[in-house]
Design an enzyme around this catalytic site. Structure first.
Site, PDB file in Angstrom:
ATOM      1  N   GLU A  91      -3.510 -13.773   0.509  1.00  0.00           N
ATOM      2  CA  GLU A  91      -3.785 -12.893   1.639  1.00  0.00           C
ATOM      3  C   GLU A  91      -5.253 -12.964   2.029  1.00  0.00           C
ATOM      4  O   GLU A  91      -5.597 -13.066   3.205  1.00  0.00           O
ATOM      5  CB  GLU A  91      -3.410 -11.453   1.289  1.00  0.00           C
ATOM      6  CG  GLU A  91      -3.725 -10.450   2.401  1.00  0.00           C
ATOM      7  CD  GLU A  91      -3.346  -9.031   2.029  1.00  0.00           C
ATOM      8  OE1 GLU A  91      -3.164  -8.208   2.947  1.00  0.00           O
ATOM      9  OE2 GLU A  91      -3.248  -8.718   0.828  1.00  0.00           O
ATOM     10  N   SER A 107       0.814  -1.217   0.000  1.00  0.00           N
ATOM     11  CA  SER A 107       0.000   0.000   0.000  1.00  0.00           C
ATOM     12  C   SER A 107       0.846   1.264   0.000  1.00  0.00           C
ATOM     13  O   SER A 107       1.949   1.297   0.553  1.00  0.00           O
ATOM     14  CB  SER A 107      -0.925   0.013   1.226  1.00  0.00           C
ATOM     15  OG  SER A 107      -1.817  -1.069   1.192  1.00  0.00           O
ATOM     16  N   SER A 119     -10.246  -3.229   0.447  1.00  0.00           N
ATOM     17  CA  SER A 119     -11.402  -2.727   1.197  1.00  0.00           C
ATOM     18  C   SER A 119     -12.672  -3.485   0.826  1.00  0.00           C
ATOM     19  O   SER A 119     -12.725  -4.222  -0.166  1.00  0.00           O
ATOM     20  CB  SER A 119     -11.600  -1.231   0.911  1.00  0.00           C
ATOM     21  OG  SER A 119     -11.972  -1.034  -0.448  1.00  0.00           O
ATOM     22  N   SER A 179       2.223  -3.831   8.114  1.00  0.00           N
ATOM     23  CA  SER A 179       2.155  -4.533   9.405  1.00  0.00           C
ATOM     24  C   SER A 179       3.487  -5.191   9.725  1.00  0.00           C
ATOM     25  O   SER A 179       4.046  -5.920   8.903  1.00  0.00           O
ATOM     26  CB  SER A 179       1.058  -5.595   9.375  1.00  0.00           C
ATOM     27  OG  SER A 179      -0.201  -5.020   9.106  1.00  0.00           O
ATOM     28  N   GLU A 190     -15.266  -2.375  -0.506  1.00  0.00           N
ATOM     29  CA  GLU A 190     -15.733  -1.968  -1.834  1.00  0.00           C
ATOM     30  C   GLU A 190     -14.985  -2.712  -2.939  1.00  0.00           C
ATOM     31  O   GLU A 190     -15.573  -3.113  -3.952  1.00  0.00           O
ATOM     32  CB  GLU A 190     -15.565  -0.447  -1.999  1.00  0.00           C
ATOM     33  CG  GLU A 190     -16.493   0.395  -1.130  1.00  0.00           C
ATOM     34  CD  GLU A 190     -16.080   0.441   0.339  1.00  0.00           C
ATOM     35  OE1 GLU A 190     -16.898   0.832   1.186  1.00  0.00           O
ATOM     36  OE2 GLU A 190     -14.919   0.076   0.636  1.00  0.00           O
TER      37      GLU A 190
END
Length: 402
Positions: free
Chosen positions: A241, A126, A367, A158, A369
């Site tokens: 993932e 990201s 997300s 992370s 969406e």
């Protein structure tokens, strides 16, 4: 379909359960250890006994177990409280990508230390300007002899602050459409030029990070796939993932069900309230659906396939389910639901911590969406969203700075 164990599967389950009962670390054994040390202790113990990453080939640190044996092991280990969350990205996302795309020498070098818990990996995908559009990333890589020089920024990484290695997608050609100009690498997180800055979260923790790359050099030997093939490699990671995090993690039906049996509402156990039972029934059905959808994904893996869009179902349902269940659990606890100190909170603050972390689950790995778009387009066959940047060279796509 018959979900009962065959005699061979029943024997494997009994063997796994027996080993777990004898070897899961006690609370006293873990006392004084932080999350990383506790996770490494448990992972190494599993590895030494042949129970770590059991579906992996033996030469990579596993035991060559079948998909159903992995399911059985997960079911049995899930009945115990064990550390190990720090290995989720490495074992669930980086390792499948390495197995599919890395050179054999890299697999043999890097996968066994991942299985044993010696090394921790993170995922550098990201970016601040990309939002949910991974293909819009701007971190660039320029070739310099046998190395690539990386400059740019990643965010929401992370575990970057305690990771040994990372997987990284960068832009190597801005003159072609955005999906075609990407390349994929793995790198040592201690490389010169990497600056890691933790992001403070609402829970009080700082597991996410900003990661800056300032002339970081990566050998071309550590590229996965061909130059410009980064999107295809990244899809391997993303599908795994969504499979890895699809269940929502942490809090499940059993924990909320047990809470509803113990907590009283108007002088009676909450479980006797029909509205409480209705919610529990909904979550039970969702969890069962996620479990069987997970079996479909395991079947795909056992055939050597990459998990498909069905994992978007798991993540979409699982993440929102966790948020709903933990919010409801805190409501059941009334004022005590605001107590987060693990020494005093119900179940050592399990529900409170999971609630504060649950919004991240609806973003991580794509997300809500994005998941809905994937299901609409790839499963239901609906028309694609309008994409104004489709087919346009990335360096010609209008931005807010234009």
């Amino acid at each position: 379909m018959d979900f009962n164990d065959t005699p061979e599967e029943a024997a494997f389950r009994a063997e796994a359960r027996s080993w777990l009962e004898a070897n899961v670390p006690s609370r006293e054994e873990l006392a004084g250890l932080d999350e990383i040390a506790a996770s490494k202790l448990w992972q190494k113990r599993k590895y030494d006994a042949g129970w770590a990453c059991i579906r992996w080939p033996e030469e990579y640190g596993g035991r060559g177990a079948s998909a159903i044996e992995q399911v059985i092991w997960n079911q049995e280990e899930g009945k115990f409280s064990t550390p190990g969350g720090v290995f989720g990205i490495g074992q669930g996302m980086a390792a499948p990508t390495m197995m599919a795309w890395a050179r054999e020498e890299h697999k043999r070098k890097h996968l066994p230390p991942l299985a044993s818990g010696e090394h921790i990996w993170c995922q550098l995908f990201s970016e601040p300007a990309g939002g949910s559009d991974l293909a819009a990333l701007r971190t660039r890589a320029e070739k310099d002899g046998d190395e690539w020089v990386i400059n740019g920024q990643k965010i929401w990484t992370s575990g970057a602050h305690y990771s040994d290695y990372g997987i990284l997608v960068v832009r190597t050609d801005p003159t072609v459409p955005k999906h075609k100009g990407l390349s994929y690498f793995f790198l040592d997180m201690k490389s010169p030029g990497i600056d890691i800055r933790p992001i403070k979260q609402i829970s009080g923790g700082a597991n996410f990070n900003e990661v800056y790359f300032n002339d970081v050099r990566i050998p071309d030997d550590q590229r996965l796939g061909e130059v410009g093939q980064g999107w295809q490699v990244a899809i391997t990671t993303l599908m795994n993932e969504r499979f890895a995090i699809g269940g929502g993690g942490g809090v499940g039906f059993k924990q909320v069900f047990d809470l509803a049996r113990r907590i009283e509402v108007d002088g009676e156990p909450a479980i006797r309230d029909r509205n409480v039972r209705s919610k529990l029934a909904t979550w039970y059905a969702q969890e069962a659906g996620l479990r069987f959808t997970g079996y479909r994904s395991m079947s795909a893996l056992s055939r050597g396939d990459i998990p498909g869009p069905e994992n978007s179902i798991g993540k979409l349902v699982g993440a929102s389910k966790t948020q709903d269940m933990t919010s409801f659990a805190m409501d059941l606890m009334e004022l005590s639901g605001a107590v987060t100190d693990p020494e005093y909170a119900e179940r050592h603050g399990l529900f409170q911590n999971a609630y504060m972390g649950s919004p991240g689950g609806r973003i991580a790995g794509g997300s809500d969406e994005i998941m809905l778009n994937i299901l609409a387009e790839r499963v239901l066959g609906m028309p694609q969203d309008v994409r104004l940047d489709k087919g346009i060279p990335f360096n010609e796509v209008p931005t807010g700075a234009n």
